[in-house]
Write an enzyme that holds these catalytic residues in place. Structure first.
Site, short mmCIF file in Angstrom:
data_model
loop_
_atom_site.label_atom_id
_atom_site.label_comp_id
_atom_site.label_asym_id
_atom_site.label_seq_id
_atom_site.Cartn_x
_atom_site.Cartn_y
_atom_site.Cartn_z
N ARG A 27 0.73 -1.41 0.29
CA ARG A 27 0.26 0.24 0.15
C ARG A 27 1.19 1.37 -0.29
NH1 ARG A 27 -3.67 -2.75 -1.55
NH2 ARG A 27 -5.81 -2.96 -0.50
N HIS A 82 -1.79 -0.03 -9.58
CA HIS A 82 -1.91 -0.94 -8.18
C HIS A 82 -2.55 -2.23 -9.57
CE1 HIS A 82 -3.67 -1.05 -4.98
NE2 HIS A 82 -3.91 -2.15 -5.04
N GLU A 140 -4.03 7.78 -4.89
CA GLU A 140 -4.34 6.66 -6.28
C GLU A 140 -5.36 7.23 -6.95
OE1 GLU A 140 -4.11 2.82 -5.72
OE2 GLU A 140 -2.01 2.09 -4.83
O1 LIG Z 1 -6.54 -6.84 -3.28
C1 LIG Z 1 -6.28 -5.88 -3.03
O2 LIG Z 1 -6.00 -5.17 -1.37
C2 LIG Z 1 -5.18 -4.66 -3.44
O3 LIG Z 1 -4.79 -5.05 -3.02
C3 LIG Z 1 -5.85 -5.38 -5.36
O4 LIG Z 1 -4.76 -6.00 -6.05
#
Ligand SMILES: O=C(O)C(=O)CO
Length: 325
Positions: free
Chosen positions: A242, A290, A271
């Site tokens: 993240r 992402h 994002e």
């Molecule tokens: O599923 C998640 O948390 C993601 O970041 C998607 O790739």
């Protein structure tokens, strides 16, 4: 008026997933791939028994309040849960479903891809080939560090970290280290050929440092100036977790100042990252939007699992993939 339970799906999902819900529930959906505006999310959640959401939808107290007391299940099409107020869900007895495991391979593949793209300077190379700066074959042009003989460090070593580690073994990596909140058992370490390192040791010794940790109050902004100052100037930082684990301005400065050699990021804050963001100006930073889990098979499987979680949760059956609150 049907007596069916009402669910709201916050994005256009593959029909195979939505049909699972349509058979049993009164389904409404934000029929767009664009992010649902917050005011519409609030309005559409009102009176629903279940929500199927994405990681981009902040399911906070306000949404839960607006949905109302009948809301029983929040099912997210993600493994990450940092967008959901889990404490509020627990306090209200709302069940939460998520989609771990099925996205592990896809995300690990992208992690390896970013490692190779940054170390072997693939984006710089393709740009050079296109823009005419290729010239002739030059002995040391566009060289980068080899994975072979390197030390690879994992910040967070859950399912995805481990899947990356397994994929990297054939590259001849010399040493795998990890740092996690809870140290693994010796059996685990032996089985996977990985050794525990303190966070500072991980920073100081990794040639490649991969962030695979979930975003929590303990990991927020952990990759800051102090951390980048401790890393080798030859090291490469990868983040597939993240954006919030990184102080992005500090990362940008570290790349400019040569505190670290390069970065590969599949996640940023915010994002999307604005196109005029300074990180986009840096040749030693590769940014993907992402797409860790973005294989055809995985995204479809995630949507189906999220639908099945919602179905089971509302029908008081065991969810295939519950998050234990
Ligand atoms: O599923 C998640 O948390 C993601 O970041 C998607 O790739």
């Amino acid at each position: 008026m049907s007596g069916k339970l009402k669910v709201f799906v916050t994005a256009r999902l593959p029909a195979v997933a939505v049909n699972i819900l349509r058979e049993r529930f009164d389904v409404s959906m934000w029929d767009s791939e664009n992010d649902i505006p917050k005011d519409i999310l609030l309005e559409k959640s009102r009176g629903k028994d279940g929500l199927l959401c994405l990681l981009t939808n902040k399911i906070d107290k306000k949404v839960l309040d607006e949905a109302g007391k009948q809301l029983r299940v929040v099912s997210t099409m993600s493994v990450g849960l940092d967008h959901i107020d889990l404490n509020e869900c627990k306090a209200r007895g709302i069940k939460v479903g998520y989609t771990p495991d099925i996205l592990t391979s896809a995300t690990a593949e992208l992690g390896v891809g970013l490692l190779l793209a940054t170390s072997r300077r693939i984006v710089e190379g393709t740009n050079a080939a296109k823009n005419g700066s290729w010239g002739t074959w030059k002995p040391m042009w566009l060289c980068g560090p080899s994975l072979e003989g390197s030390t690879v460090g994992f910040f967070g070593l859950g399912r995805i970290g481990l899947a990356i580690l397994q994929r990297l073994k054939p590259f001849g990596v010399k040493c795998f280290k990890y740092n996690t909140l809870n140290e693994k058992t010796k059996e685990f370490e032996t089985e996977h050929g990985v050794t525990y390192a303190t966070f500072n040791d991980l920073l100081a010794t990794s040639d490649f440092l991969i962030s695979c940790s979930s975003l929590t109050s303990a990991t927020k902004n952990i990759f800051n100036k102090e951390a980048f100052d401790m890393m080798k100037s030859t090291s490469i930082f990868i983040n597939i977790a993240r954006g919030g684990v990184v102080m992005q301005d500090d990362l940008c400065q570290a790349l400019i100042d040569g505190k670290i050699r390069a970065a590969g990021l599949d996640v940023t804050t915010p994002e999307p990252l604005p196109t005029d963001h300074p990180l986009f100006q840096l040749p030693n930073c590769v940014i993907t939007p992402h797409i860790g889990s973005a294989t055809d098979e995985t995204r479809t499987a995630m949507a189906v699992l999220a639908a099945r979680n919602l179905l089971a949760g509302l029908e008081n059956a065991p969810m295939p993939s519950p998050y234990e609150l």
